[in-house]
Design a protein around this motif. Structure first.
Motif, PDB file in Angstrom:
ATOM      1  N   ASP A 129       0.873  -1.170   0.000  1.00  0.00           N
ATOM      2  CA  ASP A 129       0.000   0.000   0.000  1.00  0.00           C
ATOM      3  C   ASP A 129       0.908   1.217   0.000  1.00  0.00           C
ATOM      4  O   ASP A 129       1.668   1.434   0.942  1.00  0.00           O
ATOM      5  N   THR A 130       0.848   2.022  -1.061  1.00  0.00           N
ATOM      6  CA  THR A 130       1.767   3.151  -1.174  1.00  0.00           C
ATOM      7  C   THR A 130       1.294   4.410  -0.443  1.00  0.00           C
ATOM      8  O   THR A 130       1.945   5.447  -0.542  1.00  0.00           O
ATOM      9  N   LEU A 131       0.179   4.325   0.290  1.00  0.00           N
ATOM     10  CA  LEU A 131      -0.121   5.372   1.273  1.00  0.00           C
ATOM     11  C   LEU A 131      -1.133   4.873   2.296  1.00  0.00           C
ATOM     12  O   LEU A 131      -2.325   4.806   2.029  1.00  0.00           O
ATOM     13  N   PHE A 132      -0.632   4.557   3.483  1.00  0.00           N
ATOM     14  CA  PHE A 132      -1.467   4.258   4.638  1.00  0.00           C
ATOM     15  C   PHE A 132      -1.431   5.522   5.491  1.00  0.00           C
ATOM     16  O   PHE A 132      -0.424   5.819   6.145  1.00  0.00           O
ATOM     17  N   SER A 133      -2.526   6.287   5.470  1.00  0.00           N
ATOM     18  CA  SER A 133      -2.490   7.654   5.998  1.00  0.00           C
ATOM     19  C   SER A 133      -2.768   7.714   7.498  1.00  0.00           C
ATOM     20  O   SER A 133      -3.767   8.263   7.935  1.00  0.00           O
ATOM     21  N   GLY A 134      -1.841   7.185   8.296  1.00  0.00           N
ATOM     22  CA  GLY A 134      -2.005   7.222   9.748  1.00  0.00           C
ATOM     23  C   GLY A 134      -1.250   8.369  10.374  1.00  0.00           C
ATOM     24  O   GLY A 134      -0.311   8.164  11.156  1.00  0.00           O
ATOM     25  N   VAL A 135      -1.626   9.616  10.013  1.00  0.00           N
ATOM     26  CA  VAL A 135      -0.948  10.785  10.577  1.00  0.00           C
ATOM     27  C   VAL A 135      -1.118  10.792  12.097  1.00  0.00           C
ATOM     28  O   VAL A 135      -2.225  10.586  12.612  1.00  0.00           O
ATOM     29  N   TRP A 136      -0.024  11.026  12.812  1.00  0.00           N
ATOM     30  CA  TRP A 136      -0.060  10.996  14.274  1.00  0.00           C
ATOM     31  C   TRP A 136      -0.090  12.417  14.829  1.00  0.00           C
ATOM     32  O   TRP A 136       0.643  13.283  14.352  1.00  0.00           O
ATOM     33  N   PRO A 137      -0.919  12.655  15.864  1.00  0.00           N
ATOM     34  CA  PRO A 137      -1.873  11.737  16.476  1.00  0.00           C
ATOM     35  C   PRO A 137      -3.279  11.882  15.927  1.00  0.00           C
ATOM     36  O   PRO A 137      -4.193  11.222  16.391  1.00  0.00           O
ATOM     37  N   SER A 138      -3.486  12.749  14.940  1.00  0.00           N
ATOM     38  CA  SER A 138      -4.841  13.142  14.553  1.00  0.00           C
ATOM     39  C   SER A 138      -5.627  12.047  13.839  1.00  0.00           C
ATOM     40  O   SER A 138      -6.845  12.119  13.766  1.00  0.00           O
ATOM     41  N   GLN A 139      -4.963  11.021  13.306  1.00  0.00           N
ATOM     42  CA  GLN A 139      -5.670   9.977  12.571  1.00  0.00           C
ATOM     43  C   GLN A 139      -5.620   8.615  13.269  1.00  0.00           C
ATOM     44  O   GLN A 139      -5.767   7.561  12.646  1.00  0.00           O
ATOM     45  N   TRP A 140      -5.435   8.680  14.596  1.00  0.00           N
ATOM     46  CA  TRP A 140      -5.551   7.512  15.455  1.00  0.00           C
ATOM     47  C   TRP A 140      -6.518   7.851  16.573  1.00  0.00           C
ATOM     48  O   TRP A 140      -6.806   9.022  16.827  1.00  0.00           O
ATOM     49  N   SER A 141      -7.009   6.845  17.263  1.00  0.00           N
ATOM     50  CA  SER A 141      -8.031   7.083  18.286  1.00  0.00           C
ATOM     51  C   SER A 141      -7.499   7.913  19.445  1.00  0.00           C
ATOM     52  O   SER A 141      -8.267   8.595  20.127  1.00  0.00           O
ATOM     53  N   SER A 142      -6.204   7.837  19.681  1.00  0.00           N
ATOM     54  CA  SER A 142      -5.562   8.591  20.756  1.00  0.00           C
ATOM     55  C   SER A 142      -4.080   8.649  20.435  1.00  0.00           C
ATOM     56  O   SER A 142      -3.598   7.915  19.560  1.00  0.00           O
ATOM     57  N   PRO A 143      -3.319   9.499  21.127  1.00  0.00           N
ATOM     58  CA  PRO A 143      -1.875   9.515  20.879  1.00  0.00           C
ATOM     59  C   PRO A 143      -1.194   8.185  21.151  1.00  0.00           C
ATOM     60  O   PRO A 143      -0.132   7.911  20.609  1.00  0.00           O
ATOM     61  N   GLN A 144      -1.801   7.335  21.981  1.00  0.00           N
ATOM     62  CA  GLN A 144      -1.234   6.014  22.246  1.00  0.00           C
ATOM     63  C   GLN A 144      -1.643   4.986  21.187  1.00  0.00           C
ATOM     64  O   GLN A 144      -0.995   3.957  21.034  1.00  0.00           O
ATOM     65  N   ALA A 145      -2.735   5.249  20.479  1.00  0.00           N
ATOM     66  CA  ALA A 145      -3.219   4.398  19.382  1.00  0.00           C
ATOM     67  C   ALA A 145      -3.184   2.911  19.715  1.00  0.00           C
ATOM     68  O   ALA A 145      -2.426   2.143  19.117  1.00  0.00           O
ATOM     69  N   PRO A 146      -4.009   2.486  20.651  1.00  0.00           N
ATOM     70  CA  PRO A 146      -4.003   1.056  21.005  1.00  0.00           C
ATOM     71  C   PRO A 146      -4.381   0.145  19.845  1.00  0.00           C
ATOM     72  O   PRO A 146      -4.088  -1.054  19.873  1.00  0.00           O
ATOM     73  N   GLU A 147      -5.013   0.706  18.813  1.00  0.00           N
ATOM     74  CA  GLU A 147      -5.434  -0.109  17.671  1.00  0.00           C
ATOM     75  C   GLU A 147      -4.319  -0.338  16.660  1.00  0.00           C
ATOM     76  O   GLU A 147      -4.500  -1.071  15.666  1.00  0.00           O
TER      77      GLU A 147
END
Length: 442
Positions: free
Chosen positions: A112-130
């Motif tokens: 996948d040439t772009l998995f857009s997981g910008v941190w922290p705004s595109q995760w559930s929290s800054p810790q991103a348990p998922e």
């Protein structure tokens, strides 16, 4: 800061949405002053934990004044409702796929040439348990490599901000070193596959992380960045983004930057970049150029899409045009659920135009879309996506985008159904990008 989830009577289809109150007097959006700017966008992100203040954690009472960027008293920071889009139809949709297609995905160098997981705004929290669950789903589906996107010019693109975003990924990788491998060369990819690890490399959407010094390309390359976009929608020191109507060309600094990309083994990426700047960059580069997550303008007439001229130029350079999965970008009806038919139209058009050897897969999937979808509906978001409210309408639906693991095998089935061979599918899934990486990554 405190978080409360309360029911909201707004609905998306039959799904009731929730609104998150961040405790900052943000119940109910009220428009800011008419001069909505990128500054407002950044200030809003910082206040809720997603912008320049990446240490200001959502739900924490420990933020200091130093965490909050300076404000301009003449600029009103927008109030923001963050809506929960986790239950939209797209997120719950099941794409059926044959065992044959699943086997092709697993047998290919699928990436996948772009998995857009910008941190922290595109995760559930800054810790991103998922995080590990998301990575495991990709791996289980057959993905060998992901281009992870920790940061973008539209957010905090300072050296510190980009570094903190990268540190999130590095920390997650260190939690399970037996599961991941940072890949900087195709030999690394081969090793990751042999070791049954998911290969990860990084990208930044824009060029602000170089801070005007082209030799910074070498630093970020060593840190695991495989490509970086030249521009993100708007004009910068390199050239014009895709929303700039002036359609200016590559600047003198941009030419030096392309040379540095070639010198340090960084792939030139013209996604989100204006046509003239893209064509100039392709002409300047001595190496193949890619578009990591775009579509065909002839199929979906939108600013993010590539004209035939750009598609042909990328192919002539030996590069790859990877299609994204964002429904509104690929289908101008702004669908609730992205269909394989809609995506196939882009694949087939590009393949007929320049050959299947120059088409690839780049989902542009966001793990937690709540903040992005909510922000894009504000005037501040419109400053970043100035398309007359089209992106806002997409945001109101939760930016419907299938996860790569959700759709990849079904998309292969569609290609097989339409007469493409298993070899063609393997090229699309990652073989083509592997070829480009083998030539450029040093």
């Amino acid at each position: 800061m405190r978080d409360k989830i309360r029911n909201n009577q707004e609905r998306n289809g039959s799904k009731e949405l929730a609104i998150i109150d961040t405790g900052l007097d943000v119940i109910g959006y009220s428009p800011p002053a008419c001069d909505s700017t990128r500054r407002e966008f950044l200030q809003t992100l910082a206040l809720i934990g997603g912008g320049a203040s990446s240490t200001l954690i959502l739900g924490s009472n420990n933020a200091s004044a130093a965490d909050i960027p300076p404000t301009n008293s003449s600029v009103s920071t927008p109030k923001l409702n963050i809506i929960d889009y986790s239950k939209i139809p797209q997120r719950l949709h099941k794409y059926s796929a044959t065992n044959r297609a699943k086997k092709i995905v697993k047998a290919s160098i699928t990436m996948d040439t772009l998995f857009s997981g910008v941190w922290p705004s595109q995760w559930s929290s800054p810790q991103a348990p998922e995080f590990h669950d998301e990575m495991e789903r990709c791996k289980a589906a057959g993905f060998k490599v992901l281009a992870c996107c920790p940061s973008a010019d539209s957010l905090d693109s300072s050296i510190k901000g980009v570094a903190q975003s990268l540190m999130f990924y590095l920390n997650k990788i260190s939690e399970k070193p037996d599961k991941y491998k940072i890949v900087r060369t195709t030999n690394d990819i081969d090793t990751a596959i042999k070791e049954n690890k998911l290969g990860l490399f990084f990208t930044h959407q824009g060029t602000a992380l170089f801070a005007g010094d082209v030799d910074m390309v070498g630093l970020w390359r060593q840190l695991g960045y495989g490509y970086c976009l030249l521009a993100y929608n708007q004009r910068n020191a390199v050239g014009d983004g895709c929303f700039e109507t002036a359609n200016g060309g590559l600047t003198a600094y941009g030419k030096q930057l392309i040379d540095a990309y070639n010198r340090y083994g960084m792939i030139v990426d013209v996604s989100h970049t204006g046509e003239r700047t893209s064509l100039d960059a392709i002409e300047r580069s001595s190496k193949p150029v890619i578009s990591s997550h775009s579509g065909a303008l002839a199929i979906a007439d939108y600013q993010r899409s590539l004209s035939d001229t750009v598609i042909k130029a990328i192919a002539k350079s030996g590069g790859v045009c990877s299609i994204n999965m964002v429904g509104a970008f690929m289908d101008k009806t702004n669908p609730d659920i992205v269909t394989t038919d809609a995506l196939f139209r882009h694949i087939d058009y590009m393949a007929n135009l320049v050959g299947i050897d120059h088409v690839g897969f780049g989902s542009d999937f966001i793990p937690n879309v709540n903040l992005t979808a909510s922000l894009i509906q504000t005037p501040a978001g419109a400053a970043v996506f100035p398309d007359g409210g089209y992106s806002a309408a997409m945001g109101a639906k939760g930016v419907p985008t299938p996860a790569p693991y959700q759709i990849v095998a079904a998309l292969v089935d569609k290609m097989l159904e339409k007469g493409y061979s298993e070899q063609d599918c393997g090229k699309f899934l990652g073989g083509n990008m592997y070829r480009v990486m083998e030539e450029i990554w040093i």
